[in-house]
Design an enzyme around this catalytic site. Structure first.
Site, PDB file in Angstrom:
ATOM      1  N   LYS A  23      24.256  15.519 150.194  1.00 31.99           N
ATOM      2  CA  LYS A  23      25.116  14.373 150.554  1.00 31.99           C
ATOM      3  C   LYS A  23      26.086  13.976 149.444  1.00 31.99           C
ATOM      4  O   LYS A  23      27.209  13.554 149.729  1.00 31.99           O
ATOM      5  CB  LYS A  23      24.265  13.173 150.974  1.00 31.99           C
TER       6      LYS A  23
ATOM      7  N   ASP B 119      24.442   6.576 157.819  1.00 35.86           N
ATOM      8  CA  ASP B 119      23.012   6.286 157.651  1.00 35.86           C
ATOM      9  C   ASP B 119      22.697   4.790 157.740  1.00 35.86           C
ATOM     10  O   ASP B 119      21.784   4.376 158.455  1.00 35.86           O
ATOM     11  CB  ASP B 119      22.507   6.835 156.309  1.00 35.86           C
TER      12      ASP B 119
END
Length: 266
Positions: A66, A102
């Site tokens: 990420k 997220d």
């Protein structure tokens, strides 16, 4: 022509993302495929570039890439910028857009699926890595009474508190001994089958203990349950963050409830 999407990670075989996006595509009538791609630890950027060059339209990114995806993106959404990590890429004519869905997925699961009101509540976020960082701003936007970030290495929690401001408080695990309405485990402890060193005083019958991990009962959830708290795992968050990515790619938000229900049943 069928549009191609994928998720990149290492490991990746366990990923439920292909199932989730296939369900979303069926539900919304979208002509698309979605696959899981194992990227070499030293070859993430090359794997993504090859996928985009072969006509890929977008990708999700999971552990451990990420932060690399954040570096890779030509443009970042404001929430990706503040999260310092990217879990969703959209390949556009003008370059690659990076987003982080997220935190929005976590809040959607808490408020929509678990019917929790976060405004005016005391929230404890365990961990100071990428998962915690992506959750802070969406949690703050719910106007909690307090948001405490606790980490084994207190200096990392202090960095996040300084970065986000807005009343975020940093703490070590040992300084915590009052109850919270919501305790979110964003540490890597559950991956290793371990429990952060927590006081039972954090949990009451009114507390929701939420583990971002899904697919198994973690030591954190077991500990919270034994001390009277309600518990939830991160499966709903997984589906909700996927729905946010789908919205970015396809311009429509699928209904997550039946997808969560089918994954739970399986």
């Amino acid at each position: 022509m069928t549009d191609r999407y994928a998720v990149f990670g290492h490991p990746i075989a366990h990923s439920k993302s292909p199932l989730i996006h296939a369900a979303f595509a069926r539900q919304t009538g979208q002509d698309m495929t979605y696959e899981a791609i194992l990227a070499p630890l030293d070859g993430f950027a090359a794997s993504v570039a090859a996928f985009a060059a072969a006509g890929g339209r977008g990708a999700n990114v999971t552990v451990p890439f990420k932060e690399q995806a954040y570096q890779l993106a030509d443009r970042l959404t404001p929430r990706a910028q503040r999260a310092g990590a990217v879990n969703t890429l959209k390949f556009e004519a003008g370059g690659t857009l990076g987003d982080n869905t997220d935190g929005a997925g976590l809040v959607a699961d808490l408020t929509r699926n678990l019917k929790r009101t976060l405004a005016g509540k005391r929230i404890l976020l365990l961990g100071a890595g990428g998962a915690a960082r992506g959750a802070i701003e969406p949690l703050l936007d719910q106007n909690p009474a307090a948001l405490v970030v606790a980490n084994r290495t207190v200096s990392r929690a202090e960095e996040l508190a300084a970065l986000f401001g807005r009343g975020v408080v940093a703490s070590g695990f040992d300084g915590l001994d009052t109850p919270f309405d919501l305790v979110v485990n964003a540490t890597a402890a559950s991956l290793a089958g371990e429990l952060p060193p927590l006081s039972p005083a954090l949990f009451t019958a009114d507390t929701l203990a939420y583990d971002m991990m899904y697919g198994r009962d973690t030591p954190f959830l077991d500990f919270a349950r034994r001390h009277g708290a309600a518990t939830a795992d991160g499966l709903g968050m997984l589906v909700e963050q996927a729905a946010e990515a789908f919205l970015l790619w396809r311009g429509m938000r699928p209904d997550t409830a039946p997808v969560i229900a089918s994954l739970r049943a399986a």
